[in-house]
Design an enzyme around this catalytic site. Structure first.
Site, short mmCIF file in Angstrom:
data_model
loop_
_atom_site.label_atom_id
_atom_site.label_comp_id
_atom_site.label_asym_id
_atom_site.label_seq_id
_atom_site.Cartn_x
_atom_site.Cartn_y
_atom_site.Cartn_z
N ASN A 10 0.86 -1.18 0.00
CA ASN A 10 0.00 0.00 0.00
C ASN A 10 0.90 1.23 0.00
O ASN A 10 1.48 1.56 1.03
CB ASN A 10 -0.89 -0.04 1.26
N LYS A 12 0.06 4.28 -0.33
CA LYS A 12 -0.58 5.47 0.25
C LYS A 12 -0.32 6.68 -0.66
O LYS A 12 -0.28 6.51 -1.87
CB LYS A 12 -0.09 5.69 1.68
N HIS A 96 -9.57 1.52 4.66
CA HIS A 96 -8.32 1.64 5.42
C HIS A 96 -8.55 2.62 6.58
O HIS A 96 -9.31 3.58 6.44
CB HIS A 96 -7.20 2.16 4.50
N GLU A 98 -6.88 4.95 7.70
CA GLU A 98 -6.59 6.36 7.38
C GLU A 98 -7.77 7.01 6.65
O GLU A 98 -8.03 8.19 6.81
CB GLU A 98 -5.29 6.45 6.55
N GLU A 166 -5.61 -4.66 10.49
CA GLU A 166 -4.56 -3.68 10.72
C GLU A 166 -4.84 -2.92 12.02
O GLU A 166 -5.65 -1.98 12.03
CB GLU A 166 -4.50 -2.67 9.57
N GLY A 172 2.57 2.25 10.76
CA GLY A 172 3.60 3.28 10.63
C GLY A 172 4.32 3.61 11.94
O GLY A 172 5.03 4.61 12.02
N SER A 211 3.25 -2.15 10.37
CA SER A 211 4.69 -2.29 10.65
C SER A 211 5.23 -3.68 10.33
O SER A 211 6.10 -4.19 11.03
CB SER A 211 5.00 -1.90 12.12
P1 PGA Z 1 2.82 0.26 7.57
O1 PGA Z 1 1.36 0.53 6.94
O2 PGA Z 1 3.31 -1.04 7.00
O3 PGA Z 1 3.65 1.44 7.10
O4 PGA Z 1 2.66 0.21 9.05
C1 PGA Z 1 0.45 -0.53 6.75
C2 PGA Z 1 -0.84 0.00 6.17
O5 PGA Z 1 -1.32 1.05 6.59
O6 PGA Z 1 -1.43 -0.64 5.27
#
Ligand code: PGA
Length: 260
Positions: A10, A12, A96, A98, A166, A172, A211
């Protein structure tokens, strides 16, 4: 049947034309694994068709990061499922955290989008996950079950979906749940899917996201009921993402050998 391992990147809101080099590099380094595990990149919409052009011949897939709830029309700045498909996508990330936070996406909207993407022939990667407070309060599994109930399409729409668990606090941050917590959550999701879809619920891939990195991928992907990963930061560089893909392939090989 055990679901195929899927490693989805992803990107983003990251990625410019120059970053297509990473996709080319990824396709070259992981080509021989492409039949074994599902390899997906979800770039920003601006790069989707170019990423698809690189990945498809290598046996890999691309996906969008969101789509509108309408099929088409007066929605300035939005993108439809059909447009993603037209640009070469096979998958779409839906709901997601976010987007749930930044754009107030409710479970109901997530379900509508997921149903729409399925009717366009795309596979929705439906995201669920608890906040840190919810985990600390001991309600993580209840929260995720509630999100599944609200976000997953009705069973009669078909079971061609992927779930991504998630934990919001792991995205992140470099923090990950314990393997036991991941196992408990993925088992709860599997149980929910089997109650919703019957035996087809056993075939749905449940990805872990948050992560996931080269140094923890072998351990996390080997957890029971983890069928792959949704990878943010570590998917931006071919070198890191290919290591996670290789970890997925190792786990898949061990599982296949154990099943025969
Ligand atoms: P990350 O993000 O691997 O940077 O923690 C995962 C995601 O939001 O899909």
């Amino acid at each position: 049947m055990r679901p195929q391992m899927i490693l989805a990147g992803n990107w983003k809101m990251n990625g410019l034309t120059a970053d297509l080099e990473e996709v080319t590099r990824l396709a070259a380094t992981t080509a021989e694994m492409a039949g074994e595990v599902g390899i997906v990149i979800c770039p920003p919409a601006t790069l989707l068709s170019r990423v698809s052009d690189v990945l498809k011949p290598a046996g890999m897939a691309s996906g969008g990061q969101n789509c509108h709830i309408a099929v088409k029309g007066a929605h300035t700045g939005d993108i439809s499922a059909q447009m993603l498909k037209d640009a070469g996508a096979t998958y779409v990330i839906i709901g997601h955290s976010e987007r749930r936070t930044d754009h107030g996406e409710t479970d109901g909207r997530v379900r509508t989008k997921a149903e729409l993407t399925m009717s366009e022939g795309l596979v929705p990667i439906i995201c669920v996950g608890e906040t840190l407070k919810e985990r600390e309060n001991g309600v993580a599994i209840t929260v995720v079950e509630h999100q599944l109930t609200g976000s997953v399409p009705a069973a009669d729409k078909g079971a061609d979906i992927v779930i991504a668990y998630e934990p919001v606090w792991a995205i992140g941050t470099g923090r990950v749940p314990t393997n036991q917590d991941i196992a408990d959550m993925h088992k709860a999701i599997r149980t929910w899917l089997e109650a919703h879809y019957g035996s087809k619920g056993s075939d749905i891939a449940i990805l872990y996201g948050g992560s996931l990195k080269p140094d923890n991928a072998d351990e996390i992907l080997a957890v029971e009921n983890v069928n792959g990963g949704l990878v943010g930061g570590a998917s931006l560089k071919a070198e890191d993402f290919s290591k996670i893909i290789a970890a997925g392939q190792r786990v898949q090989t061990i599982r296949r050998a154990a099943a025969t």
